[in-house]
Motif scaffolding. Structure first.
Motif, PDB file in Angstrom:
ATOM      1  N   GLN A   2      54.833  96.048  -8.511  1.00  0.00           N
ATOM      2  CA  GLN A   2      54.602  94.860  -8.745  1.00  0.00           C
ATOM      3  C   GLN A   2      53.291  94.788  -9.534  1.00  0.00           C
ATOM      4  O   GLN A   2      52.354  95.662  -9.757  1.00  0.00           O
ATOM      5  CB  GLN A   2      53.767  94.198  -7.627  1.00  0.00           C
ATOM      6  N   ALA A   3      53.903  93.875 -11.262  1.00  0.00           N
ATOM      7  CA  ALA A   3      52.287  93.636 -12.179  1.00  0.00           C
ATOM      8  C   ALA A   3      51.759  92.979 -11.550  1.00  0.00           C
ATOM      9  O   ALA A   3      52.071  92.051 -10.606  1.00  0.00           O
ATOM     10  CB  ALA A   3      53.607  92.979 -13.090  1.00  0.00           C
ATOM     11  N   ASP A   4      50.308  93.318 -12.022  1.00  0.00           N
ATOM     12  CA  ASP A   4      49.532  92.679 -11.264  1.00  0.00           C
ATOM     13  C   ASP A   4      48.851  91.220 -12.697  1.00  0.00           C
ATOM     14  O   ASP A   4      49.167  91.331 -13.349  1.00  0.00           O
ATOM     15  CB  ASP A   4      48.314  92.893 -10.499  1.00  0.00           C
ATOM     16  N   CYS A   5      47.681  90.794 -12.126  1.00  0.00           N
ATOM     17  CA  CYS A   5      47.077  90.295 -13.289  1.00  0.00           C
ATOM     18  C   CYS A   5      46.223  90.615 -15.215  1.00  0.00           C
ATOM     19  O   CYS A   5      46.394  90.405 -16.054  1.00  0.00           O
ATOM     20  CB  CYS A   5      45.793  89.407 -12.775  1.00  0.00           C
ATOM     21  N   ASN A  43      54.831  85.711 -12.376  1.00  0.00           N
ATOM     22  CA  ASN A  43      54.792  86.703 -10.926  1.00  0.00           C
ATOM     23  C   ASN A  43      54.615  86.276  -9.591  1.00  0.00           C
ATOM     24  O   ASN A  43      54.602  85.001  -9.104  1.00  0.00           O
ATOM     25  CB  ASN A  43      53.070  86.692 -10.841  1.00  0.00           C
ATOM     26  N   SER A  44      55.417  86.993  -8.874  1.00  0.00           N
ATOM     27  CA  SER A  44      56.614  86.773  -7.708  1.00  0.00           C
ATOM     28  C   SER A  44      55.726  87.026  -7.145  1.00  0.00           C
ATOM     29  O   SER A  44      55.780  85.813  -5.517  1.00  0.00           O
ATOM     30  CB  SER A  44      57.425  88.310  -7.498  1.00  0.00           C
ATOM     31  N   ARG A  45      54.335  87.785  -6.581  1.00  0.00           N
ATOM     32  CA  ARG A  45      53.047  87.376  -5.742  1.00  0.00           C
ATOM     33  C   ARG A  45      52.696  85.828  -5.231  1.00  0.00           C
ATOM     34  O   ARG A  45      52.677  85.345  -4.659  1.00  0.00           O
ATOM     35  CB  ARG A  45      52.293  88.439  -6.144  1.00  0.00           C
ATOM     36  N   ARG A  46      52.344  85.788  -6.115  1.00  0.00           N
ATOM     37  CA  ARG A  46      52.020  83.587  -6.958  1.00  0.00           C
ATOM     38  C   ARG A  46      53.053  83.563  -6.065  1.00  0.00           C
ATOM     39  O   ARG A  46      52.904  82.231  -5.384  1.00  0.00           O
ATOM     40  CB  ARG A  46      51.891  83.588  -8.554  1.00  0.00           C
ATOM     41  N   ARG A  63      44.606  86.996   5.148  1.00  0.00           N
ATOM     42  CA  ARG A  63      45.662  88.481   5.847  1.00  0.00           C
ATOM     43  C   ARG A  63      46.916  88.346   6.424  1.00  0.00           C
ATOM     44  O   ARG A  63      47.865  89.547   5.766  1.00  0.00           O
ATOM     45  CB  ARG A  63      44.483  88.513   7.227  1.00  0.00           C
ATOM     46  N   ASP A  64      46.938  87.326   6.576  1.00  0.00           N
ATOM     47  CA  ASP A  64      48.406  86.692   6.931  1.00  0.00           C
ATOM     48  C   ASP A  64      49.025  86.714   5.863  1.00  0.00           C
ATOM     49  O   ASP A  64      50.303  86.756   6.228  1.00  0.00           O
ATOM     50  CB  ASP A  64      48.759  85.811   8.349  1.00  0.00           C
ATOM     51  N   MET A  65      48.476  85.838   4.894  1.00  0.00           N
ATOM     52  CA  MET A  65      49.988  85.994   4.130  1.00  0.00           C
ATOM     53  C   MET A  65      49.870  86.643   2.827  1.00  0.00           C
ATOM     54  O   MET A  65      51.082  87.375   3.063  1.00  0.00           O
ATOM     55  CB  MET A  65      48.942  85.191   2.679  1.00  0.00           C
ATOM     56  N   ALA A  66      49.094  87.739   3.207  1.00  0.00           N
ATOM     57  CA  ALA A  66      48.968  89.781   2.519  1.00  0.00           C
ATOM     58  C   ALA A  66      50.067  90.635   2.821  1.00  0.00           C
ATOM     59  O   ALA A  66      50.914  91.315   3.154  1.00  0.00           O
ATOM     60  CB  ALA A  66      47.148  89.875   2.333  1.00  0.00           C
ATOM     61  N   ILE A  91      44.455  93.495  -2.126  1.00  0.00           N
ATOM     62  CA  ILE A  91      43.324  93.457  -2.946  1.00  0.00           C
ATOM     63  C   ILE A  91      44.241  92.450  -4.562  1.00  0.00           C
ATOM     64  O   ILE A  91      42.678  91.479  -4.717  1.00  0.00           O
ATOM     65  CB  ILE A  91      43.468  95.133  -3.544  1.00  0.00           C
ATOM     66  N   ALA A  92      45.266  92.501  -5.289  1.00  0.00           N
ATOM     67  CA  ALA A  92      45.526  91.360  -5.674  1.00  0.00           C
ATOM     68  C   ALA A  92      46.019  90.293  -5.561  1.00  0.00           C
ATOM     69  O   ALA A  92      45.567  89.517  -6.274  1.00  0.00           O
ATOM     70  CB  ALA A  92      47.192  91.490  -6.335  1.00  0.00           C
ATOM     71  N   LEU A  93      46.516  89.586  -4.270  1.00  0.00           N
ATOM     72  CA  LEU A  93      45.439  88.643  -4.270  1.00  0.00           C
ATOM     73  C   LEU A  93      44.431  87.653  -3.727  1.00  0.00           C
ATOM     74  O   LEU A  93      44.090  86.849  -3.858  1.00  0.00           O
ATOM     75  CB  LEU A  93      46.469  88.257  -2.628  1.00  0.00           C
ATOM     76  N   TYR A  94      43.634  89.342  -3.904  1.00  0.00           N
ATOM     77  CA  TYR A  94      41.650  88.591  -3.102  1.00  0.00           C
ATOM     78  C   TYR A  94      41.524  88.492  -4.576  1.00  0.00           C
ATOM     79  O   TYR A  94      40.740  87.643  -5.137  1.00  0.00           O
ATOM     80  CB  TYR A  94      41.484  89.795  -2.656  1.00  0.00           C
TER      81      TYR A  94
END
Length: 159
Positions: A2-5, A43-46, A63-66, A91-94
């Motif tokens: 997964q690519a991050d920011c 970004n797929s995580r967003r 936490r639930d979302m992650a 970590i990426a979400l946070y």
């Protein structure tokens, strides 16, 4: 992987040194530009975070979302996740994705409490977010995207 920011160096250099993200002059309703919209959804995580928010009303925990996103990425259930699968998503979400969505006004993110609440602006992303679930051919899909974007750009802002 997964690519991050860190993938968009110019954006992140600006993002780390200013209070608000770069915004182009061509704004959609709610103050988002086309560039902002495409950056958010790139970004797929967003996108997954927005999907999760669409399925859960009110305030949710990070936490639930992650856990949900990590389970989706690893094609498993939340109960089967290993911490090595969960931690990078958390970590990426946070550190990156949720603060960006908050800066754009799409969510209200309380980083200290680990809580998230969607705003009305999030609803305006749904037509783009759910394009991939359509049963249209690629040509029809491209035409729908162009038509929808033109309509969105020409509509007056709603207060």
């Amino acid at each position: 992987m997964q690519a991050d920011c860190l993938g968009d160096w110019n954006y992140n250099l600006h993002y780390m040194t200013s209070e608000k993200p770069l915004k182009s002059q061509d704004n959609l309703e709610g103050g988002l530009s086309k560039d902002d919209l495409f950056h958010i959804l790139s970004n797929s995580r967003r996108r997954d975070a927005l999907h999760y928010l669409n399925e859960h009303d009110g305030q949710i925990t990070m936490r639930d979302m992650a856990e949900w996103i990590a389970a989706r990425e690893h094609n498993t259930s939340v109960s089967q996740l290993r911490s090595t699968e969960r931690q990078p998503v958390y970590i990426a979400l946070y550190q990156c994705h949720l603060p960006q969505l908050d800066d754009y006004g799409i969510i209200e993110y309380n980083q200290a409490r680990g809580t998230i609440r969607r705003t009305n602006l999030a609803d305006r992303l749904n037509p783009y977010l759910y394009l991939e679930q359509s049963n249209h051919t690629d040509g029809e899909m491209k035409e729908r995207v162009v038509t929808f974007t033109k309509q969105l750009l020409s509509s007056p802002s709603v207060a």
